[in-house]
Write a protein that holds these residues in place. Sequence first.
Motif, short mmCIF file in Angstrom:
data_model
loop_
_atom_site.label_atom_id
_atom_site.label_comp_id
_atom_site.label_asym_id
_atom_site.label_seq_id
_atom_site.Cartn_x
_atom_site.Cartn_y
_atom_site.Cartn_z
N SER A 26 17.93 -14.89 3.88
CA SER A 26 18.99 -13.96 4.28
C SER A 26 20.36 -14.49 3.91
N ILE A 27 20.60 -15.78 4.17
CA ILE A 27 21.90 -16.39 3.87
C ILE A 27 22.14 -16.41 2.37
N TYR A 28 21.10 -16.71 1.60
CA TYR A 28 21.23 -16.76 0.14
C TYR A 28 21.63 -15.38 -0.40
N TYR A 29 20.93 -14.33 0.03
CA TYR A 29 21.25 -12.98 -0.43
C TYR A 29 22.67 -12.58 0.00
N LEU A 30 23.01 -12.92 1.24
CA LEU A 30 24.33 -12.57 1.77
C LEU A 30 25.44 -13.23 0.95
N CYS A 31 25.33 -14.54 0.72
CA CYS A 31 26.37 -15.26 -0.01
C CYS A 31 26.46 -14.79 -1.45
N ASP A 32 25.32 -14.51 -2.05
CA ASP A 32 25.31 -14.03 -3.43
C ASP A 32 26.03 -12.68 -3.53
N LEU A 33 25.76 -11.79 -2.59
CA LEU A 33 26.39 -10.47 -2.62
C LEU A 33 27.88 -10.57 -2.32
N HIS A 34 28.24 -11.37 -1.32
CA HIS A 34 29.66 -11.48 -0.95
C HIS A 34 30.49 -12.12 -2.07
N SER A 35 29.94 -13.14 -2.71
CA SER A 35 30.71 -13.85 -3.74
C SER A 35 30.76 -13.10 -5.06
N SER A 36 30.04 -12.00 -5.17
CA SER A 36 30.08 -11.22 -6.41
C SER A 36 31.36 -10.40 -6.52
N GLN A 37 32.13 -10.31 -5.46
CA GLN A 37 33.29 -9.40 -5.46
C GLN A 37 34.42 -9.81 -6.40
N PRO A 38 34.87 -11.10 -6.45
CA PRO A 38 36.00 -11.42 -7.32
C PRO A 38 35.79 -11.05 -8.77
N SER A 39 34.55 -11.14 -9.25
CA SER A 39 34.28 -10.80 -10.64
C SER A 39 34.41 -9.30 -10.90
N ARG A 57 42.49 -11.42 -4.20
CA ARG A 57 42.87 -12.14 -2.98
C ARG A 57 41.65 -12.26 -2.07
N TYR A 58 41.39 -13.50 -1.63
CA TYR A 58 40.21 -13.71 -0.80
C TYR A 58 40.32 -13.03 0.56
N ASP A 59 41.55 -12.84 1.05
CA ASP A 59 41.69 -12.19 2.36
C ASP A 59 41.51 -10.68 2.26
N ARG A 60 41.28 -10.17 1.07
CA ARG A 60 41.06 -8.73 0.90
C ARG A 60 39.62 -8.42 0.45
#
Length: 304
Positions: free
Chosen positions: A102-115, A120-123
Amino acid sequence: MGLLPMDLDILPPSDDRVFKLILTSPDAKPVLIDLISSIIKRPVVDVEVRNSEIPPSDTQEKAERLDVNCRIVDGSQIDLEMQASRIQEDSDGKHQNLKGKSIYYLCDLHSSQPSKGVRRYDRLARTYQVTFCSYTVFPERTQYVNSFSLRHDEDNELLSDAIHVVYVELSKLQAIMEKSVNDMTDLEKWAVFFQYASEPNYRETVNEVIASKEVLQMAGNLLMSISQDERERAVFRSRRMYQTDMQSNLATAEDRGRAEGRAEGMAASIQSLMDTMGWTIEQAMAALKVPEADRPKYTKLLNN
């Protein structure tokens, strides 16, 4: 009206493929909106499904993800999955493999946003990893929904609500089933639908739940359509047979390795899984929990 006939053999919506078929149907947007709203506890007005495709209907699909990856209008990302069968775990009962997944999928999905253009990380948008689980993950907790975010280790101060891991344990619905349908929350109704729709002994209660909400009536109609589709019934039977065979072959291989108690015995167990399941040597050793340090030895032994 979406009510399930008392004598109809219904496929379980707690099966991960059936779960995805219901939520990604072209007519299912209101269903998905209501389900997500009940989980994140705020109104959702629209949703986009970003992985509506279903894996091919052969045995290889068991290794494919059957999650439902969504984005709602405020940019929040929600990944919904049904954990229909137990994944391999250590014997300590802590379900660390499931939690790590669950954590792996979550982090992968969340970190895909900047690309995708966010600077801005706060957005960054919020990200939710939601797992409906057919078995108990937190036996020490009585509640059937357990949600986790980033908090201080000592005083529980919230660091950020940007990421959430949510588990909905469908094995803990006994008290909810004693409630009047009118007293159930929306998420409780969805949980009852997913867990009990295929069980004739609970069909009357499930139909009361379905009759209480228009979107559940839509879900009931979708489930009936899937259940009456001969191709989907054949796929369901094939997948269940595959899972049963895999569990049996794994147990047999483990027993053989323990009985022989030698490197040759473990190598034979690895080879057995490769032959019966069509796995690579790496997949077989991972299933048998061969320590990383020992894997080169068995690779060399089998190659010879």
